[in-house]
Every structure is written in C-alpha cells, then in structure tokens.
Design an enzyme around this catalytic site. Structure first.
Site, short mmCIF file in Angstrom:
data_model
loop_
_atom_site.label_atom_id
_atom_site.label_comp_id
_atom_site.label_asym_id
_atom_site.label_seq_id
_atom_site.Cartn_x
_atom_site.Cartn_y
_atom_site.Cartn_z
N ASP A 92 -20.31 11.20 -3.29
CA ASP A 92 -21.43 10.89 -4.18
C ASP A 92 -22.76 10.79 -3.43
OD1 ASP A 92 -19.43 10.63 -6.11
OD2 ASP A 92 -19.25 8.48 -5.78
N GLY A 126 -19.97 12.72 -9.00
CA GLY A 126 -21.20 12.18 -8.45
C GLY A 126 -21.45 10.74 -8.81
#
Length: 407
Positions: free
Chosen positions: A137, A184
């Site tokens: 992420d 993400g």
C-alpha cells in the site's frame, strides 16, 4: 547473550521474505545474539509459545528464503489489547531469553510493535523492539516508500500494459471498457503505479481512479465517452478505496478486521454496472487481488535488495542499543536513484496513513502527474533473481523445527 525473534504480520508482499532473510542472517552474524527464532503466524504464534528455531536450519534453505513468496513463517492480523495478552507475551519472552523482537509489517504491525516497546519500558523488561517496514500500500508515514511497493507497482504496470494491448486488439466489435481493480487500502499509491505502463509512448490506462479524489459518476462517464471517441476503447484502473463526495466508500465487503479496518473490495463490479447501464457497451473487469501482492516471479530488483537491507539494518541498530524505532528509507536523489536508511520513532508511525499527495495527482483528478512518475519509476527497476526447476520456481523447504514449550 539474548535470543532474537523475528515475526511477520499483515498482508504479504513479494519481498517480505527478503526482509526476513536480511534480519535472520544479520542476527546470525551478531556476537550479541545467541539464537534466532521466528514466530509461527506472527505475534499470534508467539502468544501461543509457538516458535521456530532457525539457528540450526540448513544454510542452503536459509539462502532460499528471499526467493520465496508469501510469508515463510506465517502471518496474522492479531491485535494486542488485553492486559493478559501482554502478560502472556512477556512470559514467553522471558522463558526463552528473548532480548530482541523484530516485527515485519505495515501500519497495524507498527502499532503492535510500539505497544510492545512501551510495555517493555513500563515493566523494565530488557527488550529491544524494531519495526521492519513492508506494505504494497506504500502508506507508512516517515518513509519515502515501503519495501513491497516497488514489486507490486511493477506487477500492476505490467499487467495493465498487457491487458490494454489486449483491449486495443478487440475493441472494434467486443469489449470497449476494461477495468482493473487495485489494492491499496486507503491510499492511491498502488493504483497510481499503473501509470508507469504508459511511459515511453506505450499503452497504459487512460483513466486512474484514486481514493484521494472524490468520485463523481457523471464526470467519470463523460471522461470515458471522450476517451472512447478518441481511442475507440478505454482502459481503467480503480483503487478499491474509492469514496463518493460524502466521504463514504463506494464499495466494501461489509466486514472489519481485528484492527477495525473495513474490508474493501468489489469496486470493479460497482463501476462495471455503472458503465454498462449508462453507456450500453461491453465492459470487462479484472481483480488481481492476491496476485498483485504475491507475484515474486516479477519482483523489482531494487525492491528486493532494499527489503534485505532494511532487515539487516534493523539488527545492526538494535544491537547498538536502539529500540522503539522503525527502519525508514530516505531518498536523496531520483536520478541516479540514491537513498539512506534511518531510524524513526514507532510512536510517530503507528496507525498513521500516508496518502498520495496532491502534487502527484493530475489537475483533472483522473491520472497522475509527471512528479509521481519520477517518484515511482526508480522503484520498479530491475528484475529480482528467481530459482527455477523444470520450468517452475522453487522455494525454501526449511525443517521449521519448533522450540520446546516451557510454559
């Protein structure tokens, strides 16, 4: 001399085991560390007094660790909250003479490491706690980037470049819109990396939807129509964490993890319905999901090397007497790419989220800026080496002998 324990936490990356390797081998080479253990399934295993003793493992198998995807010792999403959890944890540390704890993970893992560090101080327990960063992420605070991001970004860019070539060859009387959903968490770093597919005048997505930009369905549909009118097709990458103008997620799986994080997902299906029903064209959706974070075969060389380095640096600084820190990567130059490793206080990292800055987003909100490309491009350079046999990659096969329980 005290023993050291290394553990893995949270979602995996393609290079988390490179950090494991860096930490373990550096610990083996330290005169201050007696034996090296690994927690079975992260902190969860340590609470259950389940530890692998790595000290006597075959070195040939140790050398295969960084070539292996997944989390070689198992991961978890266990949250430490109750007093009895900490009491149990420190009983295990004491029983096995553990003086060093290296926790390899992301935001929530750094929170866990910080709590353990703080508890050790309260109890006057001689324990040095270090956070070893990882997350696809790329949203950890106080570091330029996170090990794991470069490889996931590389996979994302390659995948959408290839898929867009496929779309371009078929759009005349078949699929007109292709949507790839990206992981993400709550930040747009990984979705943004899809733009790397379009450098050098090659095919990439024409639209990237980022959680830092409030989603407007009317504006989105107009943009698709404009792109199709110009190119004949439209390739889109959408972050799983898209939000509407009200700040709420457009799509979730409807449940939460132990840390209170809502499980995101199915944004691709949401967008597919919107486009198909509004524009009356054929839409195809792809969900890379685990493939996006575990694809070791196409890992970035830079990412792989840095993952090893942060693990080794964690041990180096811990045996020098430091504790309560996370290893941070500080970039000093884009071209040529140069960086330094530093220590940052866990209290300033735990539970924070670094969003994609406004300067990295295009003015219209549907793409990224040249500044982002300059930032991300160095992180996907080179291909990490692989071990192959009979045309397939081979991984570690350690004995993983558990330490005898004492409690």
């Amino acid at each position: 001399m005290k023993n050291a324990v290394y553990a893995q936490s949270g979602g995996v990356t393609a290079v988390i085991n490179a950090s494991a390797y860096g930490t373990i081998v550096a610990a083996f080479g330290s005169r201050d560390i007696a034996r090296v253990f690994a927690g079975v399934n992260g902190i969860k295993g340590i609470l259950n007094e389940e530890l692998f003793d790595l000290t006597d493992e075959k070195r040939s198998e140790i050398e295969r660790i960084p070539y292996t995807p997944g989390a070689v010792f198992g991961s978890c999403r266990t949250k430490l909250e109750k007093d009895e959890d900490f009491e149990r944890l420190f009983k295990v540390f004491d029983a096995h003479s553990i003086g060093y704890f290296f926790y390899n993970g992301g935001n929530d893992s750094m929170d866990t490491a910080y709590k353990i560090h703080r508890k050790a101080i309260e109890m006057n327990f001689p324990l040095r706690v270090v956070g070893v960063p990882k997350t696809v992420d790329n949203d950890l605070l106080l570091t330029d980037h996170c090990p794991g991001y470069g490889s996931a970004a590389k996979f994302t860019a390659i995948s959408i470049r290839e898929a867009t070539r496929d779309l371009k060859s078929m759009y005349s009387d078949s699929t007109k819109v292709f949507i790839m959903e990206s992981m993400g968490r709550h930040a747009g770093w990984l979705a943004a990396s899809a733009a790397l597919a379009g450098i050098d005048q090659l095919q990439g997505p024409q639209i990237i939807l980022l959680p830092e930009v409030a989603f407007n369905p009317e504006t989105f549909l107009r943009r698709i129509e404009e792109v199709i009118k110009t190119d004949g097709y439209c390739s889109i990458v959408a972050s799983e964490a898209l939000k509407g103008s009200d700040g709420n997620y457009l799509s979730t799986a409807g449940y939460y993890d132990a840390f209170g994080n809502v499980q995101l997902g199915k944004i691709g299906q949401y967008l597919e319905r919107l486009v198909r029903e509004s524009l009356k064209c054929k839409v195809h959706v792809a969900l890379p999901d685990y493939l996006q974070r575990s694809s070791r075969h196409i890992a970035s060389l830079i990412d792989w090397q840095e993952a090893v380095e942060v693990g080794a640096f964690a041990v180096k600084e811990a045996v020098r007497g430091k504790s309560g820190f996370m290893v941070s990567i500080e970039r000093t130059c884009d071209r040529p790419y140069l960086k330094e490793l530093e220590c940052v206080d866990l209290s300033q990292v735990a539970n924070g989220t670094k969003s994609l800055p406004e300067s990295f987003i295009s003015e219209d909100g549907f793409y990224v800026s040249d500044s982002f490309l300059s930032y991300a491009l160095p992180l996907i350079q080179g291909e990490a080496p692989n071990l192959f046999l009979h045309g397939l990659p081979i991984y570690e096969n350690m004995a993983k002998i558990k330490v005898r329980k004492k409690l």
